[in-house]
Design a protein around this motif. Structure first.
Motif, PDB file in Angstrom:
ATOM      1  N   LEU A 257       0.833  -1.203   0.000  1.00 54.96           N
ATOM      2  CA  LEU A 257       0.000   0.000   0.000  1.00 54.96           C
ATOM      3  C   LEU A 257       0.869   1.254   0.000  1.00 54.96           C
ATOM      4  O   LEU A 257       0.579   2.228  -0.705  1.00 54.96           O
ATOM      5  CB  LEU A 257      -0.924  -0.005   1.210  1.00 54.96           C
ATOM      6  CG  LEU A 257      -1.823   1.228   1.377  1.00 54.96           C
ATOM      7  CD1 LEU A 257      -2.768   1.374   0.185  1.00 54.96           C
ATOM      8  CD2 LEU A 257      -2.613   1.139   2.681  1.00 54.96           C
ATOM      9  N   ASP A 258       1.936   1.250   0.765  1.00 58.61           N
ATOM     10  CA  ASP A 258       2.828   2.410   0.849  1.00 58.61           C
ATOM     11  C   ASP A 258       3.469   2.702  -0.507  1.00 58.61           C
ATOM     12  O   ASP A 258       3.626   3.855  -0.897  1.00 58.61           O
ATOM     13  CB  ASP A 258       3.904   2.151   1.908  1.00 58.61           C
ATOM     14  CG  ASP A 258       4.618   3.434   2.313  1.00 58.61           C
ATOM     15  OD1 ASP A 258       3.982   4.501   2.303  1.00 58.61           O
ATOM     16  OD2 ASP A 258       5.813   3.362   2.640  1.00 58.61           O
ATOM     17  N   GLN A 259       3.846   1.639  -1.225  1.00 61.35           N
ATOM     18  CA  GLN A 259       4.447   1.836  -2.551  1.00 61.35           C
ATOM     19  C   GLN A 259       3.398   2.294  -3.564  1.00 61.35           C
ATOM     20  O   GLN A 259       3.706   3.053  -4.497  1.00 61.35           O
ATOM     21  CB  GLN A 259       5.123   0.556  -3.023  1.00 61.35           C
ATOM     22  CG  GLN A 259       6.367   0.187  -2.224  1.00 61.35           C
ATOM     23  CD  GLN A 259       7.154  -0.948  -2.854  1.00 61.35           C
ATOM     24  OE1 GLN A 259       7.193  -1.103  -4.062  1.00 61.35           O
ATOM     25  NE2 GLN A 259       7.819  -1.746  -2.012  1.00 61.35           N
ATOM     26  N   LEU A 260       2.155   1.854  -3.414  1.00 61.67           N
ATOM     27  CA  LEU A 260       1.089   2.259  -4.330  1.00 61.67           C
ATOM     28  C   LEU A 260       0.694   3.718  -4.146  1.00 61.67           C
ATOM     29  O   LEU A 260       0.383   4.417  -5.118  1.00 61.67           O
ATOM     30  CB  LEU A 260      -0.152   1.373  -4.122  1.00 61.67           C
ATOM     31  CG  LEU A 260      -0.105  -0.037  -4.695  1.00 61.67           C
ATOM     32  CD1 LEU A 260      -1.300  -0.848  -4.213  1.00 61.67           C
ATOM     33  CD2 LEU A 260      -0.077  -0.011  -6.221  1.00 61.67           C
ATOM     34  N   ASP A 261       0.692   4.171  -2.885  1.00 61.20           N
ATOM     35  CA  ASP A 261       0.282   5.549  -2.593  1.00 61.20           C
ATOM     36  C   ASP A 261       1.492   6.464  -2.741  1.00 61.20           C
ATOM     37  O   ASP A 261       2.228   6.710  -1.769  1.00 61.20           O
ATOM     38  CB  ASP A 261      -0.302   5.633  -1.179  1.00 61.20           C
ATOM     39  CG  ASP A 261      -0.981   6.967  -0.908  1.00 61.20           C
ATOM     40  OD1 ASP A 261      -0.807   7.896  -1.715  1.00 61.20           O
ATOM     41  OD2 ASP A 261      -1.683   7.066   0.110  1.00 61.20           O
ATOM     42  N   THR A 262       1.669   6.991  -3.935  1.00 63.07           N
ATOM     43  CA  THR A 262       2.857   7.820  -4.200  1.00 63.07           C
ATOM     44  C   THR A 262       2.726   9.225  -3.626  1.00 63.07           C
ATOM     45  O   THR A 262       3.690   9.989  -3.640  1.00 63.07           O
ATOM     46  CB  THR A 262       3.104   7.913  -5.717  1.00 63.07           C
ATOM     47  OG1 THR A 262       1.927   8.452  -6.354  1.00 63.07           O
ATOM     48  CG2 THR A 262       3.405   6.541  -6.305  1.00 63.07           C
ATOM     49  N   ALA A 263       1.545   9.560  -3.108  1.00 63.19           N
ATOM     50  CA  ALA A 263       1.324  10.918  -2.614  1.00 63.19           C
ATOM     51  C   ALA A 263       1.797  11.120  -1.182  1.00 63.19           C
ATOM     52  O   ALA A 263       1.992  12.251  -0.746  1.00 63.19           O
ATOM     53  CB  ALA A 263      -0.156  11.275  -2.715  1.00 63.19           C
ATOM     54  N   LYS A 264       1.965  10.030  -0.429  1.00 59.71           N
ATOM     55  CA  LYS A 264       2.374  10.208   0.963  1.00 59.71           C
ATOM     56  C   LYS A 264       3.268   9.060   1.420  1.00 59.71           C
ATOM     57  O   LYS A 264       3.320   7.994   0.802  1.00 59.71           O
ATOM     58  CB  LYS A 264       1.164  10.320   1.878  1.00 59.71           C
ATOM     59  CG  LYS A 264       0.352   9.036   2.022  1.00 59.71           C
ATOM     60  CD  LYS A 264      -0.795   9.229   3.011  1.00 59.71           C
ATOM     61  CE  LYS A 264      -1.592   7.939   3.194  1.00 59.71           C
ATOM     62  NZ  LYS A 264      -2.707   8.101   4.145  1.00 59.71           N
ATOM     63  N   ASP A 265       3.962   9.306   2.521  1.00 61.31           N
ATOM     64  CA  ASP A 265       4.828   8.303   3.146  1.00 61.31           C
ATOM     65  C   ASP A 265       4.079   7.730   4.343  1.00 61.31           C
ATOM     66  O   ASP A 265       3.950   8.394   5.373  1.00 61.31           O
ATOM     67  CB  ASP A 265       6.142   8.963   3.562  1.00 61.31           C
ATOM     68  CG  ASP A 265       7.060   8.022   4.342  1.00 61.31           C
ATOM     69  OD1 ASP A 265       6.706   6.833   4.486  1.00 61.31           O
ATOM     70  OD2 ASP A 265       8.121   8.474   4.807  1.00 61.31           O
ATOM     71  N   LEU A 266       3.589   6.505   4.204  1.00 59.29           N
ATOM     72  CA  LEU A 266       2.794   5.900   5.274  1.00 59.29           C
ATOM     73  C   LEU A 266       3.618   5.658   6.533  1.00 59.29           C
ATOM     74  O   LEU A 266       3.091   5.669   7.643  1.00 59.29           O
ATOM     75  CB  LEU A 266       2.189   4.590   4.782  1.00 59.29           C
ATOM     76  CG  LEU A 266       1.107   3.919   5.635  1.00 59.29           C
ATOM     77  CD1 LEU A 266      -0.067   4.864   5.842  1.00 59.29           C
ATOM     78  CD2 LEU A 266       0.633   2.624   4.982  1.00 59.29           C
ATOM     79  N   THR A 267       4.929   5.454   6.392  1.00 63.52           N
ATOM     80  CA  THR A 267       5.769   5.162   7.555  1.00 63.52           C
ATOM     81  C   THR A 267       6.021   6.386   8.424  1.00 63.52           C
ATOM     82  O   THR A 267       6.402   6.234   9.589  1.00 63.52           O
ATOM     83  CB  THR A 267       7.134   4.600   7.126  1.00 63.52           C
ATOM     84  OG1 THR A 267       7.909   5.636   6.509  1.00 63.52           O
ATOM     85  CG2 THR A 267       6.987   3.424   6.180  1.00 63.52           C
ATOM     86  N   LYS A 268       5.860   7.585   7.863  1.00 66.64           N
ATOM     87  CA  LYS A 268       6.137   8.847   8.578  1.00 66.64           C
ATOM     88  C   LYS A 268       7.581   8.907   9.094  1.00 66.64           C
ATOM     89  O   LYS A 268       7.891   9.642  10.029  1.00 66.64           O
ATOM     90  CB  LYS A 268       5.166   9.028   9.751  1.00 66.64           C
ATOM     91  CG  LYS A 268       3.694   9.071   9.372  1.00 66.64           C
ATOM     92  CD  LYS A 268       3.338  10.393   8.741  1.00 66.64           C
ATOM     93  CE  LYS A 268       1.847  10.514   8.474  1.00 66.64           C
ATOM     94  NZ  LYS A 268       1.046  10.692   9.690  1.00 66.64           N
ATOM     95  N   GLY A 269       8.461   8.094   8.509  1.00 62.98           N
ATOM     96  CA  GLY A 269       9.859   8.114   8.902  1.00 62.98           C
ATOM     97  C   GLY A 269      10.218   7.138  10.006  1.00 62.98           C
ATOM     98  O   GLY A 269      11.377   7.061  10.419  1.00 62.98           O
ATOM     99  N   TYR A 270       9.253   6.338  10.495  1.00 60.53           N
ATOM    100  CA  TYR A 270       9.493   5.404  11.596  1.00 60.53           C
ATOM    101  C   TYR A 270       9.893   4.020  11.076  1.00 60.53           C
ATOM    102  O   TYR A 270       9.543   3.619   9.959  1.00 60.53           O
ATOM    103  CB  TYR A 270       8.236   5.274  12.458  1.00 60.53           C
ATOM    104  CG  TYR A 270       7.844   6.543  13.172  1.00 60.53           C
ATOM    105  CD1 TYR A 270       8.399   6.881  14.397  1.00 60.53           C
ATOM    106  CD2 TYR A 270       6.903   7.416  12.605  1.00 60.53           C
ATOM    107  CE1 TYR A 270       8.042   8.052  15.047  1.00 60.53           C
ATOM    108  CE2 TYR A 270       6.531   8.587  13.251  1.00 60.53           C
ATOM    109  CZ  TYR A 270       7.105   8.897  14.470  1.00 60.53           C
ATOM    110  OH  TYR A 270       6.741  10.063  15.112  1.00 60.53           O
TER     111      TYR A 270
END
Length: 355
Positions: A257-270
């Motif tokens: 999902l994180d790779q599919l959603d190019t508009a945001k970083d789901l990990t928030k850097g964690y």
């Protein structure tokens, strides 16, 4: 040298030789213990592996600031040395061999089953992630997946773990309940034609039905599961060689999902670790060895750990994970999840990690 001095020297010499013999005996016994088998498997902390390098989504993007990590449990047959160690260490557990490998199975059967459920978990993770990202996903029921064969029953001789039963007497078996229904009207001694696929090749075999252990019904003696074909609009490559089992489903879905959603970083850097099986509706299920996985994640520097909240009481995976986190004194945040959506909501609510 006086007689007393000579006597003392001889006594010390005999004592030294005696100590050497005792030491040699201890070393020999310890060495021998590595070759004495037991009827147990030993489990202990494995590793936490970043999923970014392992998973590639066509047209997707990868984060450079944070990471999703799957966690593993190290498992092996316990010799006497490991048996003793597991009884002394809080970070190792013993499991009776029959709970790991069914009677009549060997390690090859175990590996085939673990790889089969990992493959299925990957496909379900892909489906869940693509649906959450707004893509259309098509699911077709493929047949009855053989997850084990019972020792001494007909299937043992003709079927292998990973085979897919597609029909009984020419009638399609799209899922496990269809197989049960096809055999419900049969009796012991009846013969049925089983159509199945193995490694993509179709084959047929005739088996004679027998009474099933601890049951009033008859059957062929398989442990069934549902196998489905999942069609997604983009190619996903997952390099998970050597990793088996279904417990990485949650974390793989989040990485995809994180790779599919190019508009945001789901990990928030964690650095985010976790575990849990996954169903097509996104439900996160219970896994084994979560205490070992918490330790592995902590050693890898994870800051967040997702744990299945599979029951509302103290027996849940989440409560087990909390107890282990407290025991080892980690600062890692243990987060309960019942569904993939819970994990996403938690991350959406976090502020990005400051650099």
């Amino acid at each position: 040298m006086s007689e007393e001095q000579l006597y003392g020297q001889r006594r010390r010499s005999r004592a030294g030789r005696g100590f050497s013999w005792v030491l040699a005996l201890i070393v020999a016994l310890v060495g021998l213990s590595f070759f004495i088998p037991t009827n147990y498997y030993v489990t202990r902390p494995g590793s936490a592996i970043e999923l970014g390098p392992m998973i590639d989504v066509e047209g997707g993007k990868k984060d450079e600031t944070g990471a999703f990590m799957l966690t593993t449990v190290r498992m092996g047959e316990a010799n006497l040395a490991w048996y003793v160690y597991a009884n002394l260490s809080p970070d190792a557990e013993l499991m009776p061999k029959e709970l790991v490998v069914s009677k009549g199975e060997d390690n090859e059967d175990f590996v085939r089953r673990e790889q089969a459920v990992m493959d299925n978990s990957q496909k379900i993770a892909e489906a869940v992630a693509f649906r959450l990202a707004g893509y259309e996903v098509k699911v077709e029921k493929e047949g009855v997946w053989v997850m084990g064969t019972l020792d001494g029953l007909p299937a043992k001789k003709v079927l292998k773990i990973g085979d897919i039963i597609t029909a009984v007497d020419g009638v399609r078996t799209a899922e496990a309940k269809d197989l049960l229904q096809a055999l419900a009207s049969k009796k012991a001694g009846d013969q049925v034609e089983i159509t199945y696929t193995r490694d993509g090749q179709e084959a047929k075999t005739v088996v004679t039905l027998v009474p099933l252990p601890e049951s009033k019904s008859v059957g062929i003696g398989v442990r069934p599961d549902n196998k489905q074909q999942i069609f997604i609009p983009k190619k996903v490559t997952i390099a998970s060689q050597g990793i088996g089992g279904p417990s990485a489903g949650l974390m793989m879905a989040l990485e995809i999902l994180d790779q599919l959603d190019t508009a945001k970083d789901l990990t928030k850097g964690y650095k985010i670790a976790g575990t849990g099986t996954i169903s097509l509706d996104g439900t996160v299920g219970r896994i084994g060895g979560i205490n070992h996985k918490v330790i592995a994640a902590d050693k890898a520097g994870a800051e967040i750990f997702f744990a299945p909240q599979d029951t509302p009481d103290a027996t849940s995976n989440y409560q087990e994970a909390l107890a282990t986190a407290k025991r080892i004194g980690t600062s890692m945040q243990i987060v309960p999840v019942k569904n993939v959506a819970d994990a996403i909501a938690y991350l959406d609510g976090r502020k990005p990690k400051s650099s």
